[in-house]
Structure formats: structure tokens, C-alpha cells
Design a protein around this motif. Structure first.
Motif, PDB file in Angstrom:
ATOM      1  N   ALA A  37      27.309  44.542  30.768  1.00  0.00           N
ATOM      2  CA  ALA A  37      26.282  44.986  31.715  1.00  0.00           C
ATOM      3  C   ALA A  37      26.712  46.197  32.534  1.00  0.00           C
ATOM      4  CB  ALA A  37      25.910  43.830  32.640  1.00  0.00           C
ATOM      5  N   ILE A  38      28.002  46.270  32.867  1.00  0.00           N
ATOM      6  CA  ILE A  38      28.460  47.362  33.759  1.00  0.00           C
ATOM      7  C   ILE A  38      29.042  48.542  32.982  1.00  0.00           C
ATOM      8  CG2 ILE A  38      28.927  45.724  35.617  1.00  0.00           C
ATOM      9  CD1 ILE A  38      31.955  46.127  34.988  1.00  0.00           C
ATOM     10  N   ALA A  39      28.944  48.506  31.662  1.00  0.00           N
ATOM     11  CA  ALA A  39      29.581  49.538  30.837  1.00  0.00           C
ATOM     12  C   ALA A  39      29.127  50.950  31.202  1.00  0.00           C
ATOM     13  CB  ALA A  39      29.321  49.264  29.357  1.00  0.00           C
ATOM     14  N   GLY A  40      27.878  51.109  31.606  1.00  0.00           N
ATOM     15  CA  GLY A  40      27.371  52.443  31.916  1.00  0.00           C
ATOM     16  C   GLY A  40      27.426  52.814  33.383  1.00  0.00           C
ATOM     17  N   ILE A  41      28.028  51.942  34.198  1.00  0.00           N
ATOM     18  CA  ILE A  41      28.108  52.183  35.643  1.00  0.00           C
ATOM     19  C   ILE A  41      29.490  52.737  35.994  1.00  0.00           C
ATOM     20  CG2 ILE A  41      28.004  51.094  37.932  1.00  0.00           C
ATOM     21  CD1 ILE A  41      26.260  48.894  36.653  1.00  0.00           C
ATOM     22  N   PRO A  42      29.570  53.805  36.805  1.00  0.00           N
ATOM     23  CA  PRO A  42      30.903  54.282  37.218  1.00  0.00           C
ATOM     24  C   PRO A  42      31.698  53.140  37.837  1.00  0.00           C
ATOM     25  CG  PRO A  42      29.213  55.846  37.882  1.00  0.00           C
ATOM     26  CD  PRO A  42      28.489  54.646  37.356  1.00  0.00           C
ATOM     27  N   ARG A  43      32.948  52.977  37.388  1.00  0.00           N
ATOM     28  CA  ARG A  43      33.731  51.787  37.765  1.00  0.00           C
ATOM     29  C   ARG A  43      33.899  51.641  39.271  1.00  0.00           C
ATOM     30  NH1 ARG A  43      35.255  47.954  39.280  1.00  0.00           N
ATOM     31  NH2 ARG A  43      36.930  46.535  38.639  1.00  0.00           N
ATOM     32  N   ASP A  44      33.995  52.741  40.004  1.00  0.00           N
ATOM     33  CA  ASP A  44      34.224  52.628  41.443  1.00  0.00           C
ATOM     34  C   ASP A  44      32.941  52.303  42.223  1.00  0.00           C
ATOM     35  OD1 ASP A  44      32.996  55.076  41.053  1.00  0.00           O
ATOM     36  OD2 ASP A  44      34.243  56.149  42.498  1.00  0.00           O
ATOM     37  N   LYS A  45      31.823  52.171  41.512  1.00  0.00           N
ATOM     38  CA  LYS A  45      30.560  51.829  42.165  1.00  0.00           C
ATOM     39  C   LYS A  45      30.240  50.345  42.082  1.00  0.00           C
ATOM     40  CE  LYS A  45      29.725  56.167  43.053  1.00  0.00           C
ATOM     41  NZ  LYS A  45      29.954  56.664  44.421  1.00  0.00           N
ATOM     42  N   VAL A  46      31.067  49.583  41.368  1.00  0.00           N
ATOM     43  CA  VAL A  46      30.826  48.156  41.205  1.00  0.00           C
ATOM     44  C   VAL A  46      32.101  47.386  41.532  1.00  0.00           C
ATOM     45  CG1 VAL A  46      31.362  48.188  38.733  1.00  0.00           C
ATOM     46  CG2 VAL A  46      29.879  46.404  39.633  1.00  0.00           C
ATOM     47  N   GLN A  47      31.951  46.217  42.132  1.00  0.00           N
ATOM     48  CA  GLN A  47      33.107  45.392  42.476  1.00  0.00           C
ATOM     49  C   GLN A  47      33.098  44.145  41.591  1.00  0.00           C
ATOM     50  OE1 GLN A  47      30.724  45.911  45.417  1.00  0.00           O
ATOM     51  NE2 GLN A  47      31.470  47.996  45.089  1.00  0.00           N
ATOM     52  N   ILE A  48      34.178  43.971  40.838  1.00  0.00           N
ATOM     53  CA  ILE A  48      34.296  42.810  39.954  1.00  0.00           C
ATOM     54  C   ILE A  48      35.157  41.752  40.629  1.00  0.00           C
ATOM     55  CG2 ILE A  48      35.140  41.961  37.739  1.00  0.00           C
ATOM     56  CD1 ILE A  48      34.621  44.731  36.587  1.00  0.00           C
ATOM     57  N   LEU A  49      34.577  40.587  40.815  1.00  0.00           N
ATOM     58  CA  LEU A  49      35.286  39.438  41.374  1.00  0.00           C
ATOM     59  C   LEU A  49      35.411  38.413  40.256  1.00  0.00           C
ATOM     60  CD1 LEU A  49      33.773  40.964  43.716  1.00  0.00           C
ATOM     61  CD2 LEU A  49      33.461  38.757  44.804  1.00  0.00           C
ATOM     62  N   THR A  50      36.625  38.057  39.890  1.00  0.00           N
ATOM     63  CA  THR A  50      36.777  37.002  38.892  1.00  0.00           C
ATOM     64  C   THR A  50      37.884  36.057  39.332  1.00  0.00           C
ATOM     65  OG1 THR A  50      36.786  36.489  36.524  1.00  0.00           O
ATOM     66  CG2 THR A  50      38.348  38.181  37.274  1.00  0.00           C
ATOM     67  N   LYS A  51      38.175  35.076  38.480  1.00  0.00           N
ATOM     68  CA  LYS A  51      39.031  33.972  38.917  1.00  0.00           C
ATOM     69  C   LYS A  51      40.054  33.637  37.844  1.00  0.00           C
ATOM     70  CE  LYS A  51      34.918  32.184  41.226  1.00  0.00           C
ATOM     71  NZ  LYS A  51      33.877  32.776  40.372  1.00  0.00           N
ATOM     72  N   PHE A  52      40.929  32.716  38.191  1.00  0.00           N
ATOM     73  CA  PHE A  52      41.913  32.190  37.239  1.00  0.00           C
ATOM     74  C   PHE A  52      42.201  30.743  37.619  1.00  0.00           C
ATOM     75  CE2 PHE A  52      44.315  33.822  40.853  1.00  0.00           C
ATOM     76  CZ  PHE A  52      45.246  32.823  41.098  1.00  0.00           C
ATOM     77  N   LYS A  74      36.311  44.652  29.980  1.00  0.00           N
ATOM     78  CA  LYS A  74      36.446  46.056  29.560  1.00  0.00           C
ATOM     79  C   LYS A  74      36.767  46.975  30.742  1.00  0.00           C
ATOM     80  CE  LYS A  74      33.498  45.889  25.412  1.00  0.00           C
ATOM     81  NZ  LYS A  74      33.219  44.440  25.394  1.00  0.00           N
ATOM     82  N   THR A  75      37.770  46.551  31.514  1.00  0.00           N
ATOM     83  CA  THR A  75      38.195  47.345  32.668  1.00  0.00           C
ATOM     84  C   THR A  75      39.708  47.275  32.772  1.00  0.00           C
ATOM     85  OG1 THR A  75      37.865  47.689  35.049  1.00  0.00           O
ATOM     86  CG2 THR A  75      38.037  45.413  34.306  1.00  0.00           C
ATOM     87  N   ASP A  76      40.295  48.138  33.608  1.00  0.00           N
ATOM     88  CA  ASP A  76      41.753  48.111  33.749  1.00  0.00           C
ATOM     89  C   ASP A  76      42.179  47.555  35.108  1.00  0.00           C
ATOM     90  OD1 ASP A  76      40.884  50.251  35.220  1.00  0.00           O
ATOM     91  OD2 ASP A  76      42.118  51.749  34.200  1.00  0.00           O
ATOM     92  N   TYR A  77      41.204  47.106  35.923  1.00  0.00           N
ATOM     93  CA  TYR A  77      41.585  46.428  37.165  1.00  0.00           C
ATOM     94  C   TYR A  77      40.464  45.500  37.628  1.00  0.00           C
ATOM     95  CZ  TYR A  77      38.646  49.736  39.825  1.00  0.00           C
ATOM     96  OH  TYR A  77      37.599  50.461  40.316  1.00  0.00           O
ATOM     97  N   ILE A  78      40.852  44.504  38.387  1.00  0.00           N
ATOM     98  CA  ILE A  78      39.934  43.527  38.977  1.00  0.00           C
ATOM     99  C   ILE A  78      39.951  43.747  40.487  1.00  0.00           C
ATOM    100  CG2 ILE A  78      39.621  41.052  39.448  1.00  0.00           C
ATOM    101  CD1 ILE A  78      41.061  40.677  36.620  1.00  0.00           C
ATOM    102  N   ASP A  79      38.777  43.818  41.101  1.00  0.00           N
ATOM    103  CA  ASP A  79      38.726  44.107  42.537  1.00  0.00           C
ATOM    104  C   ASP A  79      39.206  42.925  43.378  1.00  0.00           C
ATOM    105  OD1 ASP A  79      37.347  46.871  42.865  1.00  0.00           O
ATOM    106  OD2 ASP A  79      36.175  45.841  41.334  1.00  0.00           O
ATOM    107  N   LEU A  80      38.771  41.721  43.043  1.00  0.00           N
ATOM    108  CA  LEU A  80      39.169  40.529  43.797  1.00  0.00           C
ATOM    109  C   LEU A  80      39.504  39.426  42.801  1.00  0.00           C
ATOM    110  CD1 LEU A  80      39.476  39.157  46.609  1.00  0.00           C
ATOM    111  CD2 LEU A  80      37.106  38.356  46.340  1.00  0.00           C
ATOM    112  N   TYR A  81      40.762  38.979  42.830  1.00  0.00           N
ATOM    113  CA  TYR A  81      41.234  37.955  41.888  1.00  0.00           C
ATOM    114  C   TYR A  81      41.462  36.672  42.668  1.00  0.00           C
ATOM    115  CZ  TYR A  81      43.313  36.729  37.352  1.00  0.00           C
ATOM    116  OH  TYR A  81      43.568  36.182  36.110  1.00  0.00           O
ATOM    117  N   GLN A  82      40.765  35.605  42.264  1.00  0.00           N
ATOM    118  CA  GLN A  82      40.721  34.377  43.051  1.00  0.00           C
ATOM    119  C   GLN A  82      41.188  33.167  42.240  1.00  0.00           C
ATOM    120  OE1 GLN A  82      36.425  34.727  44.995  1.00  0.00           O
ATOM    121  NE2 GLN A  82      36.474  35.640  42.961  1.00  0.00           N
ATOM    122  N   ILE A  83      42.024  32.327  42.830  1.00  0.00           N
ATOM    123  CA  ILE A  83      42.325  31.048  42.191  1.00  0.00           C
ATOM    124  C   ILE A  83      41.061  30.200  42.281  1.00  0.00           C
ATOM    125  CG2 ILE A  83      43.356  30.088  44.314  1.00  0.00           C
ATOM    126  CD1 ILE A  83      45.160  28.398  42.408  1.00  0.00           C
TER     127      ILE A  83
END
Length: 333
Positions: free
Chosen positions: A71-86, A132-141
């Protein structure tokens, strides 16, 4: 759209107060998903000002993260914040047993809560690939677990931050004691916890602590898994594998009481030309200590409606009136 910052004055992460919650997009425990609709929902949400997306590997066993990446493939990476977990594994029997479940193909899976260092490093690489990114903005347990010291877990996240693969560290479902311990080893900027009109227990300890220590609170299930939209009436027939069918709030006697409350506040929503769901979301982000609200959407129409919740205003008197009615409801549930 409104935006709020988590982190420090020196370095912070700005999030949209309505953040797209991508659990349902993964299908798992929601009776399946339609990938094209999920992608479009995220994209239309972004067009409406929702720049933050919260996902997790366990949502569809990787599918939700893949959908977010698409979904975010066409959006400049610095315009979207990806929050994921582990910390939730369906492919490894280690740590605390979480639950028996079924994947989207109907196959039995066992899910474990595990946050050992080597597992976190692997999970991060897998998430980066799917997103499909090289960094995660917020990484959460995702959940606390008892077999790994919090120090080991948080030092692993600190290492990922040093490597540039993660920008900020967060936790989910942590109590104050766990938050205090985790903060010794890495700067914890947020706690993602369940919070809604019907579920307000965090107000006792978690909210005061986070306000005092400048930690954001990311409220998940603010619409109580769709219940507070007013669309789930007594006698509702849930799809197979829909986890909501067995939850207490969704039992017949509680559905009756909750729908009575929703009918009583519907005039406020109508006066503001808003839906019940929009009224609920706006109420949520106006509560003390609540930084953002996660709102899921199965299609673009729902996503745009969620974003538009920020177009309405609630006065102090209206919020106080809603809280008084809620106190009465909660005493009866």
C-alpha cells in the motif's frame, strides 16, 4: 487531521491521531481479508491525512505487513510512519504458550510469546522484507513474556536502533512495573494498550505514569472491535473464525445494554453530522494521556470515515456528559 509527537524534545516521532490499525487487514481472527480492498483502504486513509500505520507479523502470519508494504510503495518513505511489533511467533515453539489458532488457510497453528534477542533480530529482518523498507519507525514488543529478561529484550531493540533499522522503541500491553524496568535499557516512547469507552482500566495507573514520564499512549480497539459503531445488534451472526463471538461485550445481554447507551448518544453524533464511530474516536483522543487512537478499516469507505472523525469537535461539557452516561453503563455491565 491532527498530529501529535511521541519521544523527546530532541528527537520525536509525529503520528496522526487516527492511526490505521492493520490487524483486520491481515484477515487472521477477522474471518478473512480481501487484499485489494485492504490496500485501497490504507491508501485512501493516507490521502485523508492518516500518515501512521500500525501492523504486526502475527496479523495474518505476515500478510498484514505485506499488504502495508504494498500500500505504501508509492508514498515517499519519510511521509509515512510504520509501527510494527515483535514477540509473537507461530513458527517457533519457544517462550510462553499464547493460544491455539488457525491461519487464513484454516490450518491449526500454535502461537507463542517469545522475545529473546536472536528472535527479535530475525523478526526485524523479516518485517523489513515484508514491509519493503529499510527501517521501522516504532518497534514494539507485542505482549510481555516471562521466559526472557526484559533487559535482554530491550537491549536487542537498542541494538536495532543503533544499527538504524529501528527509530524508536515502544511496548504493548505493559503495566507500570514492566514499563519502569524496560525504560532502564532503552528509551521507551510509548505503550500501546486497549482503551475504549467500555474498557478504561488504564486510567488508574498507566495513564498517570505515562503522563508523568512523557510516554505516549496508543489506544487500540477504541471502537471495541466494531461494537461502538452501533452496527452490531443483539442476534448478530458472526462469520466463522471471527474472534468477537466469544468476547463478553458481544454476548446478548451486554449487546442490549450497550446498544441502549449508543442510542442515547446518537443525537449528539447526528447534531454534528457524524457517525457513532466518529463520535467515539473523537472522544477517545480527547481523554487525558491518550496520544492516538488506532482505527481499523476493511475498505476505503471505512478508512475515510475514521479519518473524518477529526473534523468534529466536542466541548468540555459534552465530554463530561458522555462520561457520566458511561459511568452508569459500566456499572451495569
Amino acid at each position: 487531521m491532527l498530529y501529535r509527537k511521541i519521544g523527546t524534545q530532541k528527537e520525536s516521532l509525529e503520528l496522526s491521531v487516527i492511526t490505521f490499525g492493520a490487524w483486520a487487514a491481515g484477515g487472521w481472527m477477522w474471518g478473512g481479508t480481501e487484499r485489494k480492498e485492504a490496500v485501497e483502504a490504507i491508501q485512501k486513509s493516507f490521502d485523508a491525512g492518516v500518515t501512521s500505520i500500525d501492523t504486526a507479523p502475527i496479523y495474518g502470519q505476515g500478510l498484514s505487513e505485506e499488504i502495508v508494504g504494498e500500500a505504501i510503495a508509492g508514498i515517499p518513505r519519510d511521509k509515512v510512519q510504520i509501527l510494527t511489533k515483535f514477540g509473537m511467533r507461530w513458527d517457533l515453539q519457544k517462550g510462553d504458550f499464547g493460544m491455539h489458532s488457525k491461519n487464513n488457510e484454516g490450518q491449526d497453528i500454535d502461537i507463542y510469546k517469545y522475545a529473546g534477542k536472536e528472535s527479535i533480530i530475525k523478526e526485524c529482518e523479516d518485517s523489513l522484507r515484508r514491509l519493503k523498507t529499510d527501517y521501522i519507525d516504532l518497534y514494539q514488543i507485542h505482549w510481555p513474556e516471562s521466559t526472557t529478561p526484559i533487559q535482554e529484550t530491550m537491549e536487542a531493540v537498542a541494538q536495532l536502533i543503533q544499527q538504524g533499522k529501528v527509530r524508536f522503541a515502544g511496548v504493548c500491553n505493559y503495566n507500570v512495573e514492566q514499563l519502569t524496568e524496560a525504560s532502564k535499557y532503552v528509551d521507551i516512547v510509548s505503550n500501546q494498550v486497549p482503551y475504549s469507552m467500555l474498557k478504561r482500566d488504564i486510567e488508574a495507573e498507566t495513564v498517570p505514569y505515562c503522563l508523568e514520564t512523557n510516554k505516549g499512549i496508543l489506544a487500540y480497539s477504541p471502537m471495541e472491535r466494531g461494537l461502538l459503531t452501533g452496527k452490531i445488534k443483539p442476534g448478530h451472526a458472526f462469520e466463522e473464525n471471527d474472534h468477537r463471538a466469544n468476547l463478553p461485550f458481544f454476548q446478548e445481554q451486554n449487546l442490549l445494554k450497550i446498544n441502549e447507551f449508543l442510542d442515547s448518544i446518537r443525537p449528539i453524533a447526528e447534531e454534528k453530522k457524524a457517525s457513532l464511530g466518529q463520535l467515539v474516536l473523537r472522544w477517545t483522543i480527547e481523554q487525558p494521556g491518550i496520544t492516538i487512537a488506532l482505527a481499523g478499516a476493511r475498505n476505503a469507505q471505512q478508512a475515510v470515515q475514521n479519518a473524518a472523525a477529526m473534523d468534529i469537535n466536542l466541548s468540555t461539557e459534552e465530554i463530561q456528559g458522555l462520561n457520566a452516561q458511561l459511568s452508569d453503563l459500566l456499572a451495569r455491565l
